[in-house]
Scaffold this motif. Structure first.
Motif, PDB file in Angstrom:
ATOM      1  N   ALA A  42     114.702 -32.814  26.992  1.00 40.10           N
ATOM      2  CA  ALA A  42     113.474 -33.249  27.673  1.00 40.10           C
ATOM      3  C   ALA A  42     113.281 -34.755  27.546  1.00 40.10           C
ATOM      4  CB  ALA A  42     112.267 -32.501  27.114  1.00 40.10           C
ATOM      5  N   LEU A  43     113.544 -35.290  26.362  1.00 40.59           N
ATOM      6  CA  LEU A  43     113.393 -36.734  26.162  1.00 40.59           C
ATOM      7  C   LEU A  43     114.465 -37.516  26.927  1.00 40.59           C
ATOM      8  CD1 LEU A  43     112.406 -36.702  22.417  1.00 40.59           C
ATOM      9  CD2 LEU A  43     110.971 -37.475  24.319  1.00 40.59           C
ATOM     10  N   GLN A  44     115.673 -36.987  26.991  1.00 44.35           N
ATOM     11  CA  GLN A  44     116.730 -37.651  27.755  1.00 44.35           C
ATOM     12  C   GLN A  44     116.411 -37.625  29.250  1.00 44.35           C
ATOM     13  OE1 GLN A  44     120.201 -35.524  26.437  1.00 44.35           O
ATOM     14  NE2 GLN A  44     120.533 -36.891  24.698  1.00 44.35           N
ATOM     15  N   ASP A  45     115.912 -36.496  29.731  1.00 50.01           N
ATOM     16  CA  ASP A  45     115.524 -36.391  31.140  1.00 50.01           C
ATOM     17  C   ASP A  45     114.398 -37.366  31.468  1.00 50.01           C
ATOM     18  OD1 ASP A  45     117.422 -34.451  31.540  1.00 50.01           O
ATOM     19  OD2 ASP A  45     115.985 -32.778  31.579  1.00 50.01           O
ATOM     20  N   LEU A  46     113.451 -37.490  30.554  1.00 47.90           N
ATOM     21  CA  LEU A  46     112.352 -38.424  30.760  1.00 47.90           C
ATOM     22  C   LEU A  46     112.871 -39.850  30.852  1.00 47.90           C
ATOM     23  CD1 LEU A  46     109.339 -39.121  30.937  1.00 47.90           C
ATOM     24  CD2 LEU A  46     109.300 -39.121  28.428  1.00 47.90           C
ATOM     25  N   ASP A  47     113.766 -40.211  29.964  1.00 49.41           N
ATOM     26  CA  ASP A  47     114.342 -41.556  29.979  1.00 49.41           C
ATOM     27  C   ASP A  47     115.019 -41.834  31.316  1.00 49.41           C
ATOM     28  OD1 ASP A  47     115.193 -44.089  29.069  1.00 49.41           O
ATOM     29  OD2 ASP A  47     117.011 -43.251  28.186  1.00 49.41           O
ATOM     30  N   VAL A  48     115.808 -40.882  31.795  1.00 46.85           N
ATOM     31  CA  VAL A  48     116.500 -41.047  33.076  1.00 46.85           C
ATOM     32  C   VAL A  48     115.483 -41.196  34.209  1.00 46.85           C
ATOM     33  CG1 VAL A  48     117.970 -39.874  34.765  1.00 46.85           C
ATOM     34  CG2 VAL A  48     118.612 -39.893  32.349  1.00 46.85           C
ATOM     35  N   SER A  49     114.463 -40.361  34.215  1.00 46.35           N
ATOM     36  CA  SER A  49     113.483 -40.426  35.302  1.00 46.35           C
ATOM     37  C   SER A  49     112.689 -41.731  35.273  1.00 46.35           C
ATOM     38  CB  SER A  49     112.539 -39.220  35.273  1.00 46.35           C
ATOM     39  OG  SER A  49     111.670 -39.281  34.178  1.00 46.35           O
ATOM     40  N   LEU A  50     112.422 -42.261  34.092  1.00 46.77           N
ATOM     41  CA  LEU A  50     111.677 -43.523  34.001  1.00 46.77           C
ATOM     42  C   LEU A  50     112.477 -44.687  34.585  1.00 46.77           C
ATOM     43  CD1 LEU A  50     110.053 -43.173  30.471  1.00 46.77           C
ATOM     44  CD2 LEU A  50     108.930 -42.924  32.696  1.00 46.77           C
ATOM     45  N   HIS A  51     113.795 -44.584  34.542  1.00 41.18           N
ATOM     46  CA  HIS A  51     114.635 -45.642  35.119  1.00 41.18           C
ATOM     47  C   HIS A  51     114.525 -45.702  36.642  1.00 41.18           C
ATOM     48  CE1 HIS A  51     116.720 -47.370  31.724  1.00 41.18           C
ATOM     49  NE2 HIS A  51     116.920 -46.166  31.234  1.00 41.18           N
ATOM     50  N   HIS A  52     114.055 -44.634  37.268  1.00 41.68           N
ATOM     51  CA  HIS A  52     113.937 -44.598  38.724  1.00 41.68           C
ATOM     52  C   HIS A  52     112.701 -45.347  39.238  1.00 41.68           C
ATOM     53  CE1 HIS A  52     116.704 -41.128  38.125  1.00 41.68           C
ATOM     54  NE2 HIS A  52     117.311 -41.768  39.107  1.00 41.68           N
ATOM     55  N   TYR A  53     111.784 -45.631  38.343  1.00 44.00           N
ATOM     56  CA  TYR A  53     110.581 -46.366  38.760  1.00 44.00           C
ATOM     57  C   TYR A  53     110.873 -47.857  38.797  1.00 44.00           C
ATOM     58  CZ  TYR A  53     108.001 -42.058  37.925  1.00 44.00           C
ATOM     59  OH  TYR A  53     107.539 -40.765  37.968  1.00 44.00           O
ATOM     60  N   GLY A  54     110.141 -48.543  39.649  1.00 42.89           N
ATOM     61  CA  GLY A  54     110.315 -49.990  39.777  1.00 42.89           C
ATOM     62  C   GLY A  54     109.399 -50.747  38.839  1.00 42.89           C
ATOM     63  N   ASP A  55     109.055 -51.949  39.231  1.00 47.40           N
ATOM     64  CA  ASP A  55     108.247 -52.830  38.399  1.00 47.40           C
ATOM     65  C   ASP A  55     106.832 -53.024  38.925  1.00 47.40           C
ATOM     66  OD1 ASP A  55     110.341 -53.289  36.602  1.00 47.40           O
ATOM     67  OD2 ASP A  55     111.162 -54.874  37.875  1.00 47.40           O
ATOM     68  N   SER A  56     106.465 -52.310  39.986  1.00 49.41           N
ATOM     69  CA  SER A  56     105.117 -52.479  40.543  1.00 49.41           C
ATOM     70  C   SER A  56     104.087 -51.884  39.587  1.00 49.41           C
ATOM     71  CB  SER A  56     105.010 -51.783  41.904  1.00 49.41           C
ATOM     72  OG  SER A  56     105.044 -50.376  41.736  1.00 49.41           O
ATOM     73  N   GLU A  57     102.839 -52.262  39.782  1.00 46.18           N
ATOM     74  CA  GLU A  57     101.769 -51.723  38.946  1.00 46.18           C
ATOM     75  C   GLU A  57     101.659 -50.211  39.126  1.00 46.18           C
ATOM     76  OE1 GLU A  57      98.729 -51.729  36.099  1.00 46.18           O
ATOM     77  OE2 GLU A  57     100.294 -53.178  36.568  1.00 46.18           O
ATOM     78  N   SER A  58     101.854 -49.738  40.332  1.00 48.89           N
ATOM     79  CA  SER A  58     101.816 -48.300  40.594  1.00 48.89           C
ATOM     80  C   SER A  58     102.917 -47.579  39.822  1.00 48.89           C
ATOM     81  CB  SER A  58     101.969 -48.049  42.096  1.00 48.89           C
ATOM     82  OG  SER A  58     102.058 -46.674  42.365  1.00 48.89           O
ATOM     83  N   ASP A  59     104.112 -48.129  39.814  1.00 47.53           N
ATOM     84  CA  ASP A  59     105.214 -47.518  39.072  1.00 47.53           C
ATOM     85  C   ASP A  59     104.971 -47.594  37.563  1.00 47.53           C
ATOM     86  OD1 ASP A  59     106.582 -46.718  41.314  1.00 47.53           O
ATOM     87  OD2 ASP A  59     108.015 -48.372  41.269  1.00 47.53           O
ATOM     88  N   ARG A  60     104.381 -48.674  37.115  1.00 51.86           N
ATOM     89  CA  ARG A  60     104.048 -48.805  35.692  1.00 51.86           C
ATOM     90  C   ARG A  60     103.074 -47.706  35.283  1.00 51.86           C
ATOM     91  NH1 ARG A  60     100.077 -51.398  32.865  1.00 51.86           N
ATOM     92  NH2 ARG A  60     100.633 -52.121  30.795  1.00 51.86           N
ATOM     93  N   LEU A  61     102.083 -47.443  36.123  1.00 51.04           N
ATOM     94  CA  LEU A  61     101.116 -46.384  35.836  1.00 51.04           C
ATOM     95  C   LEU A  61     101.784 -45.007  35.848  1.00 51.04           C
ATOM     96  CD1 LEU A  61      98.047 -47.694  37.848  1.00 51.04           C
ATOM     97  CD2 LEU A  61      98.377 -47.727  35.361  1.00 51.04           C
ATOM     98  N   LYS A  62     102.748 -44.820  36.727  1.00 52.52           N
ATOM     99  CA  LYS A  62     103.495 -43.551  36.758  1.00 52.52           C
ATOM    100  C   LYS A  62     104.300 -43.367  35.475  1.00 52.52           C
ATOM    101  CE  LYS A  62     103.821 -43.459  41.776  1.00 52.52           C
ATOM    102  NZ  LYS A  62     104.694 -43.668  42.932  1.00 52.52           N
ATOM    103  N   LYS A  63     104.868 -44.455  34.968  1.00 51.57           N
ATOM    104  CA  LYS A  63     105.605 -44.381  33.701  1.00 51.57           C
ATOM    105  C   LYS A  63     104.669 -43.989  32.564  1.00 51.57           C
ATOM    106  CE  LYS A  63     109.058 -47.978  34.666  1.00 51.57           C
ATOM    107  NZ  LYS A  63     109.569 -49.288  34.207  1.00 51.57           N
TER     108      LYS A  63
END
Length: 77
Positions: free
Chosen positions: A10-31
């Motif tokens: 679960a933690l590895q999957d989370l790490d991988v999924s977090l890499h798919h987000y960009g640097d926008s404020e919206s993506d930061r909030l999703k992280k």
């Protein structure tokens, strides 16, 4: 102490999924939301002897992905 394979995955999957987000404020909030949700899930379902380890891993992920550590802190009381 062996760590549950499901917790590790679960933690590895989370790490991988977090890499798919960009640097926008919206993506930061999703992280932040993803990390906070995982923290709650792990605290509710992980065996008690894994909680310290999973907290350390969540803090490391928050730091790695540039989000506030507070999003994975255990709730007081």
């Amino acid at each position: 102490m062996p760590i549950n394979d499901a917790t590790t995955a679960a933690l590895q999957d989370l790490d991988v999924s977090l890499h798919h987000y960009g640097d926008s404020e919206s993506d930061r909030l999703k992280k932040i939301a993803a990390l906070a949700n995982m923290a709650v899930r792990l605290r509710e379902s992980a065996p008690p002897d894994e909680r310290d380890w999973s907290n350390q891993e969540l803090h490391a992920l928050a730091t790695k992905h540039g989000v506030p550590d507070e999003c994975v802190l255990p709730q007081a009381g």
